[in-house]
Design a protein around this motif. Structure first.
Motif, mmCIF file in Angstrom:
data_model
loop_
_atom_site.group_PDB
_atom_site.id
_atom_site.type_symbol
_atom_site.label_atom_id
_atom_site.label_comp_id
_atom_site.label_asym_id
_atom_site.label_seq_id
_atom_site.Cartn_x
_atom_site.Cartn_y
_atom_site.Cartn_z
ATOM 1 N N ALA A 35 0.835 -1.201 0.000
ATOM 2 C CA ALA A 35 0.000 0.000 0.000
ATOM 3 C C ALA A 35 0.869 1.248 0.000
ATOM 4 O O ALA A 35 1.924 1.283 0.634
ATOM 5 C CB ALA A 35 -0.924 0.010 1.206
ATOM 6 N N THR A 36 0.406 2.263 -0.715
ATOM 7 C CA THR A 36 1.110 3.545 -0.786
ATOM 8 C C THR A 36 0.112 4.672 -0.541
ATOM 9 O O THR A 36 -1.100 4.478 -0.636
ATOM 10 C CB THR A 36 1.777 3.758 -2.163
ATOM 11 N N LEU A 37 0.653 5.836 -0.255
ATOM 12 C CA LEU A 37 -0.152 7.035 -0.019
ATOM 13 C C LEU A 37 0.307 8.120 -0.963
ATOM 14 O O LEU A 37 1.508 8.327 -1.157
ATOM 15 C CB LEU A 37 0.029 7.501 1.433
ATOM 16 N N ASP A 38 -0.657 8.816 -1.563
ATOM 17 C CA ASP A 38 -0.330 10.022 -2.309
ATOM 18 C C ASP A 38 -1.466 11.020 -2.139
ATOM 19 O O ASP A 38 -2.441 10.751 -1.442
ATOM 20 C CB ASP A 38 0.004 9.735 -3.773
ATOM 21 N N HIS A 39 -1.293 12.183 -2.729
ATOM 22 C CA HIS A 39 -2.255 13.286 -2.557
ATOM 23 C C HIS A 39 -2.616 13.866 -3.927
ATOM 24 O O HIS A 39 -2.212 14.986 -4.254
ATOM 25 C CB HIS A 39 -1.657 14.357 -1.645
ATOM 26 N N PRO A 40 -3.397 13.136 -4.739
ATOM 27 C CA PRO A 40 -3.683 13.582 -6.100
ATOM 28 C C PRO A 40 -4.578 14.810 -6.192
ATOM 29 O O PRO A 40 -4.601 15.478 -7.219
ATOM 30 C CB PRO A 40 -4.366 12.370 -6.735
ATOM 31 N N PHE A 41 -5.305 15.108 -5.128
ATOM 32 C CA PHE A 41 -6.231 16.243 -5.143
ATOM 33 C C PHE A 41 -5.821 17.313 -4.144
ATOM 34 O O PHE A 41 -6.649 18.069 -3.657
ATOM 35 C CB PHE A 41 -7.653 15.757 -4.854
ATOM 36 N N GLY A 42 -4.550 17.357 -3.812
ATOM 37 C CA GLY A 42 -4.049 18.321 -2.848
ATOM 38 C C GLY A 42 -3.710 17.649 -1.535
ATOM 39 O O GLY A 42 -4.085 16.509 -1.271
ATOM 40 N N GLU A 43 -2.986 18.373 -0.701
ATOM 41 C CA GLU A 43 -2.462 17.792 0.533
ATOM 42 C C GLU A 43 -3.529 17.389 1.544
ATOM 43 O O GLU A 43 -3.257 16.651 2.475
ATOM 44 C CB GLU A 43 -1.473 18.748 1.188
ATOM 45 N N HIS A 44 -4.762 17.831 1.360
ATOM 46 C CA HIS A 44 -5.824 17.519 2.320
ATOM 47 C C HIS A 44 -6.654 16.300 1.917
ATOM 48 O O HIS A 44 -7.657 15.999 2.560
ATOM 49 C CB HIS A 44 -6.734 18.724 2.530
ATOM 50 N N HIS A 45 -6.267 15.640 0.845
ATOM 51 C CA HIS A 45 -6.939 14.422 0.404
ATOM 52 C C HIS A 45 -5.906 13.305 0.365
ATOM 53 O O HIS A 45 -4.917 13.395 -0.354
ATOM 54 C CB HIS A 45 -7.535 14.599 -1.002
ATOM 55 N N ASP A 46 -6.134 12.257 1.149
ATOM 56 C CA ASP A 46 -5.223 11.121 1.188
ATOM 57 C C ASP A 46 -5.783 10.003 0.316
ATOM 58 O O ASP A 46 -6.919 9.559 0.529
ATOM 59 C CB ASP A 46 -5.072 10.582 2.614
ATOM 60 N N ALA A 47 -4.992 9.557 -0.649
ATOM 61 C CA ALA A 47 -5.399 8.437 -1.502
ATOM 62 C C ALA A 47 -4.476 7.265 -1.213
ATOM 63 O O ALA A 47 -3.258 7.368 -1.381
ATOM 64 C CB ALA A 47 -5.315 8.837 -2.969
ATOM 65 N N TYR A 48 -5.045 6.163 -0.778
ATOM 66 C CA TYR A 48 -4.277 4.953 -0.516
ATOM 67 C C TYR A 48 -4.448 4.037 -1.716
ATOM 68 O O TYR A 48 -5.564 3.835 -2.209
ATOM 69 C CB TYR A 48 -4.745 4.286 0.782
ATOM 70 N N ARG A 49 -3.328 3.516 -2.188
ATOM 71 C CA ARG A 49 -3.320 2.732 -3.424
ATOM 72 C C ARG A 49 -2.552 1.434 -3.246
ATOM 73 O O ARG A 49 -1.669 1.345 -2.399
ATOM 74 C CB ARG A 49 -2.650 3.524 -4.551
ATOM 75 N N VAL A 50 -2.880 0.488 -4.088
ATOM 76 C CA VAL A 50 -2.096 -0.732 -4.221
ATOM 77 C C VAL A 50 -1.908 -0.939 -5.724
ATOM 78 O O VAL A 50 -2.879 -0.882 -6.484
ATOM 79 C CB VAL A 50 -2.758 -1.950 -3.535
ATOM 80 N N GLY A 51 -0.671 -1.088 -6.150
ATOM 81 C CA GLY A 51 -0.396 -1.236 -7.572
ATOM 82 C C GLY A 51 -0.839 -0.047 -8.389
ATOM 83 O O GLY A 51 -1.192 -0.172 -9.554
ATOM 84 N N GLY A 52 -0.850 1.129 -7.787
ATOM 85 C CA GLY A 52 -1.267 2.347 -8.477
ATOM 86 C C GLY A 52 -2.774 2.556 -8.522
ATOM 87 O O GLY A 52 -3.243 3.568 -9.026
#
Length: 118
Positions: A16-33
């Motif tokens: 699992a990874t974390l990124d912020h595709p909609f700005g720093e106040h939105h956390d998106a957790y992903r697996v395999g992108g």
């Protein structure tokens, strides 16, 4: 559970990874992108569920269809703490499993996800 708790649960899941595709106040957790959980700026959370869980959760009022993602069988809780921690953690792990299972065999192998793991 709070935003930090969601992060701990999600990032403890395999690959699992974390990124912020909609700005720093939105956390998106992903697996395999591929996204399996999204925490919004206002403290709400959306996540992937099975077709059956989608029907049960939305019809019973335990969750609502996630804005923009309902057709992909995502549900939304307006507040992260709307459910008990253990129940939410289980749903997040299931969301991870559903999304991971749809990855190609090659990607799963690259991520170290076994075929027996959903």
């Amino acid at each position: 559970m709070d935003r930090e708790g969601v992060g701990k649960v999600c990032l403890a899941l395999p690959a699992a990874t974390l990124d912020h595709p909609f700005g720093e106040h939105h956390d998106a957790y992903r697996v395999g992108g591929k996204m399996f959980v999204m925490v919004g700026e206002q403290g709400g959370i959306s996540f992937k569920v099975s077709d059956i869980a989608y029907e049960v959760l939305t019809e019973s009022g335990h969750a609502r269809p996630a804005p923009y993602m309902a057709r992909a069988k995502w549900v939304n809780l307006p507040r992260i703490d709307d459910w008990p921690d253990d129940e939410l953690a289980e749903h997040l792990a299931i969301a991870h499993g559903i999304v991971a299972a749809k990855l190609t065999k090659k990607v799963r192998a690259e991520l170290g996800l076994s075929d027996s793991q959903p």
